[in-house]
Design a protein around this motif. Structure first.
Motif, PDB file in Angstrom:
ATOM      1  N   HIS A 114     -12.407  12.724 -24.169  1.00 49.30           N
ATOM      2  CA  HIS A 114     -12.257  12.890 -25.623  1.00 49.30           C
ATOM      3  C   HIS A 114     -13.576  12.618 -26.353  1.00 49.30           C
ATOM      4  O   HIS A 114     -14.205  11.591 -26.150  1.00 49.30           O
ATOM      5  CB  HIS A 114     -11.225  11.922 -26.226  1.00 49.30           C
ATOM      6  N   HIS A 167       1.157   8.693 -25.445  1.00 52.71           N
ATOM      7  CA  HIS A 167       1.672   8.601 -26.820  1.00 52.71           C
ATOM      8  C   HIS A 167       1.959   9.985 -27.369  1.00 52.71           C
ATOM      9  O   HIS A 167       1.616  10.990 -26.745  1.00 52.71           O
ATOM     10  CB  HIS A 167       0.713   7.816 -27.722  1.00 52.71           C
ATOM     11  N   ASP A 169      -5.360   7.057 -26.100  1.00 52.51           N
ATOM     12  CA  ASP A 169      -6.141   6.638 -27.264  1.00 52.51           C
ATOM     13  C   ASP A 169      -5.836   5.168 -27.522  1.00 52.51           C
ATOM     14  O   ASP A 169      -4.708   4.726 -27.307  1.00 52.51           O
ATOM     15  CB  ASP A 169      -5.749   7.463 -28.495  1.00 52.51           C
ATOM     16  N   ASP A 195      -2.164  16.178 -29.023  1.00 52.61           N
ATOM     17  CA  ASP A 195      -3.115  16.477 -27.953  1.00 52.61           C
ATOM     18  C   ASP A 195      -2.782  15.707 -26.671  1.00 52.61           C
ATOM     19  O   ASP A 195      -3.462  15.832 -25.663  1.00 52.61           O
ATOM     20  CB  ASP A 195      -4.570  16.228 -28.388  1.00 52.61           C
ATOM     21  N   HIS A 196      -1.713  14.932 -26.692  1.00 54.37           N
ATOM     22  CA  HIS A 196      -1.292  14.176 -25.501  1.00 54.37           C
ATOM     23  C   HIS A 196       0.125  14.520 -25.050  1.00 54.37           C
ATOM     24  O   HIS A 196       0.460  14.347 -23.891  1.00 54.37           O
ATOM     25  CB  HIS A 196      -1.379  12.667 -25.775  1.00 54.37           C
ATOM     26  N   HIS A 243      -8.692   4.754 -33.597  1.00 54.38           N
ATOM     27  CA  HIS A 243      -9.428   4.744 -32.331  1.00 54.38           C
ATOM     28  C   HIS A 243     -10.384   3.548 -32.298  1.00 54.38           C
ATOM     29  O   HIS A 243     -10.744   2.996 -33.338  1.00 54.38           O
ATOM     30  CB  HIS A 243     -10.246   6.032 -32.185  1.00 54.38           C
TER      31      HIS A 243
HETATM   32 ZN   LIG Z   1      -6.098  11.820 -28.540  1.00 57.76          ZN
END
Ligand SMILES: [Zn+2]
Ligand SMILES: [Zn+2]
Length: 340
Positions: free
Chosen positions: A298, A31, A107, A35-36, A276
């Motif tokens: 994570h 996604h 996530d 951070d991805h 999340h």
């Molecule tokens: Zn993340």
């Protein structure tokens, strides 16, 4: 099937990386959160509904897509995407090679979210799970109740001509809040400039959301006194806030579950709303995959892995990321909203 490298997770049999944090030749992306999805890779592959958001985040990227549930073969590996329920277009990646099946969750959450397809549990041998909120203290209330609370807080502030500033992430959370409010908005909603482009991407994708207008340069004081204003956390304490005198401020995040964090950060209100999985959802999901091996990444990955090993007898491990600690939920977005 997957190895940890300095650039991130690498699938050797397929010759691609998963959510790499350094530029690589081929990146398979779960996604578009920062951070991805990092810039600079030669080619990107993501789930089809995630394309526009990813392209907005990485304007120069060459992006290929695959509809949810369809598979392609890359090298010797069969690859498919399945909804993760996290943000628009977010996906779990299923990898199959020589009879061995891995699922990399990215996530995910299990609560309903009107902006994206619900998470779909996939059977696998090895499940790579996120653990951002992998502690038993993290439990979420139904989002309808949280939205009621937000509407009540906004109404109360409006009676005193105080703007209601709700800090939230620019990608995913802001649009989810707008979508959940939907037709229940009974006053004006305004957006910090950093929220607008991504919100437009969601509207273009056909997601129904409450109407919301960009805050323009000259807009201040009385013009916003009755508004619900969505803004990135990075705007807090900046001169931008001077346009909102006497504002009541709040933060929408899973972190707001912890009273100490609420107090320390001194928001008037904390709304526990997360994209999340909470503790129970992590455990239910892991059980639903049937995986005998679980690798956590994570956030609270060590706590989750220890629990699964001791209480469930699973083979567990931890995958470190370049964004350790509480990446994602705590990361402060930049002024242009380019970071989650
Ligand atoms: Zn993340
Ligand atoms: Zn994310």
């Amino acid at each position: 099937m997957i190895a940890q490298t300095s650039a991130g997770l690498y699938c050797e049999a397929g010759g691609f990386h998963l959510d790499p944090w350094q530029p690589v030749e081929r990146a398979v992306i779960t996604h578009a959160h920062a951070d991805h999805a990092r810039p600079g890779s030669g080619a990107y592959l993501c789930a089809a509904p995630g394309r526009a958001v990813l392209q907005r985040r990485l304007p120069d990227a060459r992006i290929d897509t695959l509809p949810y549930g369809e598979s392609i073969t890359i090298g010797d590996v069969r690859v498919s995407f399945h909804p993760a329920g996290h943000i628009l277009g977010s996906a779990q990646v299923r990898l199959e090679h020589g009879g061995d099946v891995w699922v990399v969750s990215g996530d995910y959450k299990r609560q309903a979210d009107p902006t994206c397809e619900p998470f779909e549990p996939i059977r696998c041998h090895t499940f790579v799970t996120e653990a951002t909120f992998g502690l038993p203290i993290y439990t979420w209330d139904p989002s309808a109740l949280v939205i009621e609370d937000i509407l009540g807080w906004w109404r109360g502030n409006r009676e005193h001509d105080r703007p209601s500033v709700l800090f939230c992430y620019v990608l995913g959370k802001a649009q989810r809040i707008l979508a959940e409010i939907g037709e229940r908005a009974d006053g004006p909603i305004h957006l910090h400039g950093a929220m607008c482009a991504l919100t437009d991407v969601y509207r273009d994708a056909g997601i129904a959301m409450a109407p919301a207008d960009r805050i323009t340069e000259g807009m201040r004081g009385k013009a916003l006194a009755r508004s619900l204003v969505l803004a990135p956390l990075s705007a807090r304490g900046t001169p931008w806030m001077r346009r909102l005198p006497h504002a009541s401020d709040a933060f929408a995040s899973g972190l707001m579950r912890v009273r100490g964090v609420r107090r320390q950060r001194a928001f008037d209100r904390g709304f526990v709303l997360s994209d999340h999985a909470d503790w129970g959802a992590l455990l239910d999901t892991i059980a639903a995959t049937g995986a005998s091996r679980v690798l956590a990444t994570h956030g609270w990955s060590e706590a989750l892995a220890r629990y699964l090993a001791e209480q469930r007898g699973l083979d567990t491990g931890i995958l470190r990321t370049a964004f350790e600690g509480e990446a994602g939920e705590l990361a402060t977005p930049s002024a242009d909203g380019s970071v989650e």
